[in-house]
Design an enzyme around this catalytic site. Sequence first.
Site, PDB file in Angstrom:
ATOM      1  N   LYS A  93      -1.904   0.468  15.760  1.00 53.94           N
ATOM      2  CA  LYS A  93      -1.381   0.159  14.427  1.00 53.94           C
ATOM      3  C   LYS A  93       0.099  -0.184  14.516  1.00 53.94           C
ATOM      4  O   LYS A  93       0.892   0.612  15.012  1.00 53.94           O
ATOM      5  CB  LYS A  93      -1.583   1.341  13.485  1.00 53.94           C
ATOM      6  N   HIS A  97       4.361  -0.933   8.404  1.00 57.15           N
ATOM      7  CA  HIS A  97       4.676   0.293   7.665  1.00 57.15           C
ATOM      8  C   HIS A  97       5.149  -0.024   6.249  1.00 57.15           C
ATOM      9  O   HIS A  97       5.953   0.711   5.671  1.00 57.15           O
ATOM     10  CB  HIS A  97       5.745   1.100   8.406  1.00 57.15           C
ATOM     11  N   GLY A 116       1.978  -5.125   1.770  1.00 54.24           N
ATOM     12  CA  GLY A 116       2.134  -6.155   0.750  1.00 54.24           C
ATOM     13  C   GLY A 116       0.885  -6.462  -0.047  1.00 54.24           C
ATOM     14  O   GLY A 116       0.925  -7.309  -0.941  1.00 54.24           O
ATOM     15  N   GLY A 138      -1.504   0.900   0.663  1.00 53.28           N
ATOM     16  CA  GLY A 138      -0.777   2.150   0.748  1.00 53.28           C
ATOM     17  C   GLY A 138      -0.173   2.507  -0.590  1.00 53.28           C
ATOM     18  O   GLY A 138      -0.674   3.361  -1.323  1.00 53.28           O
TER      19      GLY A 138
END
Length: 406
Positions: free
Chosen positions: A271, A295, A328, A349
Amino acid sequence: MKLSEAFQFIGLTRGRATGAYSHLHTIGDVHRAALRALPRGISDYVDGGADTETTLEANRAAFNRLRWQPDSLVPADVVDTSKTLAGDKWAMPIGLAPTGYTRMIHPAGEIGVAEAAAAAGVPYVLSTVATTTIEDVAAASTAPWSQLYTMRDRDVTNDLIRRADAAGSPVLEVAVDTAVAGNRVRDRRNGLIIPPRMTLATLGGIAVKPRYWSSMLANESFDFVQVKKSVRSGTLPGGSIADITAGFDAALDWDEIARIRKLWPRTLLLKGPIGPHDAVRAQELGVDGVHLSNHGGRQLDRVIAPIELTGPVRAALGRDALVVVDSGVRNGGDVAFALALGADAAFIGRPYIWGLAAGGGDGVARVLAILHAELARTMALVGAPSIAALRDRGPRLIAQRGSENT
């Protein structure tokens, strides 16, 4: 699935309450509700990025440059959003990316998120710095995917892997972009620590956001319990957001990835903002795929947007590798773009954290319902009524890149 069914908000029709959040029609609406619920320091933690926050803005700009050229006269009376990832079939190719300190956002925390994800039929990735252990999440819901920050103490890393395996995690994601902490200026200015301590600023915040603070005071204190359960001796560094990263292994290299590959028995992903060259190197070590991420703009500033890596990485890895992307993603149309460019799924997220802040697990369910409806609508309108069609026709459906300012 009939198209009409896609707009019944599946996350809420499986036992979730609908009325309280029916006024939230977009992720922007959810964000505004979260801002009303959270104290400034906590909302800054959720919304902030590193340094100048250039990457934070560029992640959205990269999606906003994309444009569709739809296929015409494609029957769209039935739209199938289902997708198989890592051997499991999910209701839609949307996942919940790992986020830390979730019980700081709402007392429902990681368990509330996991329950909403299970109800909506999407995967959830538990963070190494979660405020609930993987054992407790798995006992309350389905076993989550696991994210791994490798620790300087190799025994801690090994135990985190062992516990994820024992809990039945189908996927382990090794973060490769946290050699040092990102410079999150908002958090430094706010002096954010875990758990929040009573300071003069905190006392002032109680007056402004009494509901948040009363809910925190009425529930058990929280800490970095997921990683701390694997610490056998000594302690982790102090309680600030920056301090905790001091325990991460800054010397992480390809040899350690190879070692982890031998330890982990199921799907393994790397990741980070991983380019085609490193993705191929990981594949040669037996890694099953990549979770493209920067992130959410919280680590290296001015780094490439993951959506722009999706096509090149897919081309380098071939059709069979697992490729997912975050950073995004704000609506179902973004998910459709990600799949058209070659991703197997798009992860969110901040949007689900905003939902958690606005309404606990029901707020997360509302976010997933909104995204599902937007994805199904987009698929119908571009002439790709299945995920397979969207992937196969993707290069043709994305006709051009528009202006960054649109």
